[in-house]
Scaffold this motif. Structure first.
Motif, PDB file in Angstrom:
ATOM      1  N   PRO A  23     -63.849 -52.572  -4.043  1.00 57.91           N
ATOM      2  CA  PRO A  23     -63.002 -52.279  -4.985  1.00 57.91           C
ATOM      3  C   PRO A  23     -62.442 -50.616  -3.971  1.00 57.91           C
ATOM      4  N   TYR A  24     -61.137 -50.538  -4.901  1.00 53.29           N
ATOM      5  CA  TYR A  24     -60.475 -49.021  -4.889  1.00 53.29           C
ATOM      6  C   TYR A  24     -62.470 -48.381  -5.651  1.00 53.29           C
ATOM      7  N   PRO A  25     -62.492 -46.555  -5.117  1.00 51.63           N
ATOM      8  CA  PRO A  25     -62.824 -46.306  -6.297  1.00 51.63           C
ATOM      9  C   PRO A  25     -62.417 -45.945  -7.553  1.00 51.63           C
ATOM     10  N   GLU A  26     -63.267 -45.760  -8.695  1.00 53.17           N
ATOM     11  CA  GLU A  26     -62.994 -45.591  -9.757  1.00 53.17           C
ATOM     12  C   GLU A  26     -61.553 -44.129  -9.810  1.00 53.17           C
ATOM     13  N   VAL A  27     -61.708 -43.151  -9.240  1.00 52.52           N
ATOM     14  CA  VAL A  27     -60.920 -42.274  -9.082  1.00 52.52           C
ATOM     15  C   VAL A  27     -60.303 -42.581  -7.860  1.00 52.52           C
TER      16      VAL A  27
ATOM     17  N   HIS B   7     -60.956 -62.680  18.988  1.00 59.07           N
ATOM     18  CA  HIS B   7     -61.082 -62.748  18.244  1.00 59.07           C
ATOM     19  C   HIS B   7     -61.742 -61.434  16.520  1.00 59.07           C
ATOM     20  N   MET B   8     -61.856 -61.232  17.817  1.00 63.28           N
ATOM     21  CA  MET B   8     -62.418 -59.397  16.645  1.00 63.28           C
ATOM     22  C   MET B   8     -60.856 -58.791  16.245  1.00 63.28           C
ATOM     23  N   ASN B   9     -59.935 -58.755  17.026  1.00 61.94           N
ATOM     24  CA  ASN B   9     -58.927 -58.287  16.743  1.00 61.94           C
ATOM     25  C   ASN B   9     -58.224 -58.983  15.153  1.00 61.94           C
ATOM     26  N   LEU B  10     -58.310 -60.789  14.947  1.00 57.72           N
ATOM     27  CA  LEU B  10     -57.792 -60.870  13.753  1.00 57.72           C
ATOM     28  C   LEU B  10     -58.555 -60.567  12.635  1.00 57.72           C
ATOM     29  N   ALA B  11     -60.453 -61.317  12.865  1.00 56.67           N
ATOM     30  CA  ALA B  11     -61.359 -61.290  12.180  1.00 56.67           C
ATOM     31  C   ALA B  11     -61.157 -59.539  11.446  1.00 56.67           C
ATOM     32  N   LEU B  12     -62.062 -58.741  12.721  1.00 56.68           N
ATOM     33  CA  LEU B  12     -61.416 -57.157  11.127  1.00 56.68           C
ATOM     34  C   LEU B  12     -59.950 -56.613  11.315  1.00 56.68           C
ATOM     35  N   ALA B  13     -58.396 -57.319  11.482  1.00 60.23           N
ATOM     36  CA  ALA B  13     -57.488 -56.650  10.431  1.00 60.23           C
ATOM     37  C   ALA B  13     -57.681 -58.140   8.733  1.00 60.23           C
ATOM     38  N   THR B  14     -58.199 -58.580   9.541  1.00 63.27           N
ATOM     39  CA  THR B  14     -58.370 -59.369   7.933  1.00 63.27           C
ATOM     40  C   THR B  14     -59.634 -58.716   6.545  1.00 63.27           C
ATOM     41  N   GLN B  15     -60.588 -58.257   7.705  1.00 63.91           N
ATOM     42  CA  GLN B  15     -61.018 -57.781   6.597  1.00 63.91           C
ATOM     43  C   GLN B  15     -61.055 -56.548   6.209  1.00 63.91           C
ATOM     44  N   SER B  16     -59.909 -55.772   7.794  1.00 61.28           N
ATOM     45  CA  SER B  16     -59.017 -54.184   7.056  1.00 61.28           C
ATOM     46  C   SER B  16     -58.576 -54.512   5.582  1.00 61.28           C
ATOM     47  N   ASN B  17     -57.572 -55.887   5.331  1.00 61.83           N
ATOM     48  CA  ASN B  17     -56.883 -56.022   4.492  1.00 61.83           C
ATOM     49  C   ASN B  17     -57.858 -56.888   3.438  1.00 61.83           C
ATOM     50  N   LEU B  18     -58.706 -57.133   3.687  1.00 59.36           N
ATOM     51  CA  LEU B  18     -59.753 -57.186   2.501  1.00 59.36           C
ATOM     52  C   LEU B  18     -59.922 -56.108   1.370  1.00 59.36           C
ATOM     53  N   TYR B  19     -60.429 -54.927   1.575  1.00 59.47           N
ATOM     54  CA  TYR B  19     -60.513 -54.027   1.257  1.00 59.47           C
ATOM     55  C   TYR B  19     -59.226 -53.691   0.056  1.00 59.47           C
ATOM     56  N   GLY B  20     -59.857 -53.283  -1.145  1.00 63.62           N
ATOM     57  CA  GLY B  20     -59.084 -53.417  -2.137  1.00 63.62           C
ATOM     58  C   GLY B  20     -58.438 -54.562  -2.475  1.00 63.62           C
TER      59      GLY B  20
ATOM     60  N   ASN C 186     -57.993 -43.341   6.874  1.00 64.50           N
ATOM     61  CA  ASN C 186     -57.536 -43.847   6.027  1.00 64.50           C
ATOM     62  C   ASN C 186     -58.318 -43.011   4.709  1.00 64.50           C
ATOM     63  N   GLY C 187     -57.786 -42.505   4.149  1.00 61.49           N
ATOM     64  CA  GLY C 187     -58.643 -41.527   2.642  1.00 61.49           C
ATOM     65  C   GLY C 187     -59.960 -42.218   2.254  1.00 61.49           C
ATOM     66  N   ILE C 188     -59.865 -42.864   1.906  1.00 62.43           N
ATOM     67  CA  ILE C 188     -61.197 -43.552   1.309  1.00 62.43           C
ATOM     68  C   ILE C 188     -62.565 -44.354   1.986  1.00 62.43           C
TER      69      ILE C 188
END
Length: 687
Positions: free
Chosen positions: A10-14, A267-280, A38-40
């Motif tokens: 999840p994103y942080p509260e602030v 595999h890592m290109n697609l998997a880590l792109a997916t992981q990145s889009n899961l944040y938030g 990325n700032g978070i």
């Protein structure tokens, strides 16, 4: 903890909206900005704890949520004459898909091991199909059994699909829907490596006999998917675990001016792109995606991989754009990945339906203004009163349960983005990416009051920088914000175009930075804003790339053209042109169309003729014939023109000394006229 909560951090509260990306100290160099992260979440890579590293890990993650969870859904056909679909979705569970992927994968491994298939550098397998559950079943099987998927998408015509991509990727087997099989069999003499076509549809006895006999004459074997699955069931092989460096897919770009480039994705290109889009990512545990954007495009694939990673559901539309809203209302999705072409229509329809005379129109306009004011002040897109009174009907168009709308593949206007946010009262985000970085580079944060018009900060898997483009007047020292060509680096980025060293060298530098060809600025909040292209290749709102100089050259062969400047706007779906006609040709046309003699040296009469819509229409029709003669595609053809006798010259700053049009200056010279042509709206008739 639910799987969604575990994988989708999840994103942080602030949320630090004023510092959405941060320049890394000590990375600033002459002629370029610092590296921004990325700032978070900073910069994620293969060594970050608990990240997804391979595609088979993504499916295993979804399977972990429960074998009995609904996974892939579609509306079965209940009548072919007339065509009618069931009024509900039929679902396959994660457990059922697990069994099917094992059967398909086992059969393919057996055939490659026996030498019936293969022979190229990689064990490539083609998929030529519209979105449907079988597309995903086959792709998951390939991910799980060390095979390389190649998606065939017919944007460049059947000739390109066959003679280039099949040969280039050395496809010995293609999974195809029945409608494409005749095309593949006709292409068979030109693609001698093709040995097996697997039909994704269940064939009638008559169709099976005809197609099998035809394929035999072409030395190609034809099987149905159920035959492949039956064989794999009888000869089971355990899944082959991938490594991050394993090749997963060859994904082809559109190839505007030459053959398409094959982007080699690991595999890592697609998997880590997916992981990145899961944040938030904010979806319920059974989050549902409506799939209608082509799965052959990387954007849709990444969106669906995100849903699989959290054990969600994917409902496939019927394949008919006219039934898309019906599909949405039956599925009631939470996630609607989309493109500006569709979202602009939603906006236009809503505005047309609501902005009417009387009390209804007044309430609609009041609701919009109140919610826009709140959005721009706080970032919050909800309103207890106006959502229930005015916007509930708009939200019901997509099923009433939408929580996330994403826009990608082309730019979308800030006005439309803001309207969608207040109309659907949910997160509406714009992102930026390319095939080469797995559709992952930058993405807007939720509840950002001023994000519309930007594509947000770099994703957690990326770092970005800008390098000077002095010929276009963009530099890293520009005020108030640095500007330049956007470069991106990260574990999601490709490193090689398949069998294409020249384009690889031109795109990826020695330090691993991928040069996007897009000009961007980084604003004071750390967000990326795309403002131009380095080269004269641009993308229309429906996602088609057009090479403007190539198009100009195609039209320039028409005798009536003295000079021609083609203009495109990425927020629009069609092209315009400024045409300087040859005076002799213009005089002849004007005399014929207007029914009165016009001399080639009568500049006053000629100038008057350029403003006559009858002359304009005649010239546009003539140019369209020339375009068709030269083989331009529909989206490459000019749809409206502005006629003028004022030439582009070196003296007025619109031409270079080598007599090439300065595009930016030419547009500025005719900005008013071109903007007015776009303001007329999309042409309704086909020329």
């Amino acid at each position: 903890m639910s799987l969604t909560a575990e994988k989708a951090l999840p994103y942080p509260e602030v949320i630090p909206y004023d510092k959405q990306s941060i320049p890394v100290p000590g990375t600033k160099r002459p002629g370029q900005t610092a590296h921004y992260q990325n700032g978070i979440w900073g910069l994620t890579d293969l060594n970050t704890p608990n990240v997804l590293r391979t595609l088979d890990e993504i499916f295993e993650s979804g399977l972990k949520a429960g074998k009995d969870r609904e996974f892939l859904g579609h509306r079965p056909i209940i009548s072919t004459s007339p065509l009618q679909f069931a009024n509900k979705f039929l679902w396959q569970t994660y457990g059922q898909v697990d069994i099917r992927r094992r059967h398909v994968g086992s059969a393919l491994v057996s055939m490659f091991q026996r030498g019936e298939l293969g022979g190229g550098e990689y064990d490539t397998v083609g998929i030529w199909s519209a979105n449907r559950p079988e597309w995903q079943v086959v792709d998951i099987a390939l991910q799980s059994y060390d095979k390389v998927s190649v998606s065939l998408y017919d944007t460049l015509g059947k000739d390109s699909v066959g003679k280039y991509r099949i040969n280039h990727a050395h496809l010995t087997v293609i999974f195809s829907t029945v409608d494409h099989i005749p095309t593949l069999l006709k292409l068979a003499p030109h693609v001698p490596m093709l040995k097996l076509i697997v039909c994704l549809d269940e064939l009638s006895a008559e169709a099976r006999t005809i197609l099998k006999e035809w394929s035999a004459t072409q030395n190609v074997q034809l099987q149905e998917l159920q035959e492949i699955e039956a064989y794999g069931k009888e000869h089971p092989i355990e899944p082959i675990q991938a490594t991050p460096q394993s090749i997963a897919s060859i994904c082809y770009t559109s190839g505007t001016t030459s053959n398409p480039k094959g982007v080699l994705l690991k595999h890592m290109n697609l998997a880590l792109a997916t992981q990145s889009n899961l944040y938030g990512l904010q979806l319920p545990d059974d989050g549902t995606l409506l799939s209608y954007l082509p799965l052959a495009h990387i954007y849709e694939r990444i969106c669906e991989l995100c849903i699989i990673a959290v054990g969600g559901r994917i409902g496939y539309f019927t394949g008919d754009p006219l039934r898309l809203l019906e599909d949405a209302q039956l599925l009631r999705p939470n996630f609607f990945p989309s493109v500006p072409r569709v979202l602009n229509r939603v906006y236009q329809a809503a505005m047309l339906g609501g902005n009417v005379p009387g009390l209804k129109g007044a309430l609609f306009r009041k609701a919009i203004q109140v919610k826009l004011d709140k959005l721009h002040a706080t970032g919050n897109a909800t309103h207890v009163f106006w959502d229930k009174l005015v916007f509930r009907k708009i939200q019901a168009v997509l099923g009433g349960q939408i929580m996330l709308i994403s826009s990608g593949s082309a730019p979308i206007s800030a006005e439309v983005m803001d309207f969608l946010k207040i109309a659907f009262s949910c997160e509406v985000t714009e992102g930026y990416g390319m095939t080469e970085n797995c559709a992952t580079c930058a993405k807007c944060w939720p509840d950002d009051p001023t994000s519309s018009g930007t594509v947000g900060p770099p994703q957690p898997i990326n770092e970005v920088k800008l390098i000077d483009v002095p010929v276009m007047g963009y530099t890293s020292e520009d005020k108030p914000n640095p500007r330049g060509e956007l470069c991106v680096r990260g574990a999601n980025c490709f490193t090689v175009y398949y069998k294409d060293e020249k384009n690889t060298r031109e795109t990826v530098d020695d330090d691993g930075w991928m040069h996007t060809g897009d000009v961007a600025e980084i604003d004071q909040c750390g967000r990326v804003k795309i403002i131009d292209r380095v080269k004269n290749i641009m993308k229309l709102s429906q996602g088609e790339y057009v090479a403007l100089e190539k198009i100009e050259n195609s039209y320039a062969s028409a005798p009536l053209v003295a000079q021609l400047y083609v203009h495109g706007d990425s927020l629009q779906s069609y092209l315009l042109a400024v045409v300087v006609p040859d005076p002799v040709q213009l005089a002849s046309i004007a005399s014929k169309v207007l029914g009165q003699a016009v001399a080639a040296d009568d500049m006053t009469a000629l100038a008057r003729a350029t403003k006559d819509m009858r002359v304009n229409t005649h010239i546009l029709q003539t140019l369209t014939k020339e375009a068709k003669r030269n083989g331009l595609k529909g989206f490459e053809m000019i749809k409206r023109i502005h006629l003028t006798l004022d030439q582009f010259t070196v003296e007025n700053g619109t031409m270079t000394p080598t007599m090439k049009i300065r595009r930016k200056d030419a547009y500025n010279m005719y900005k008013t006229e071109l903007d007015n042509l776009y303001a007329l709206g999309e042409p309704t008739s086909k020329l």
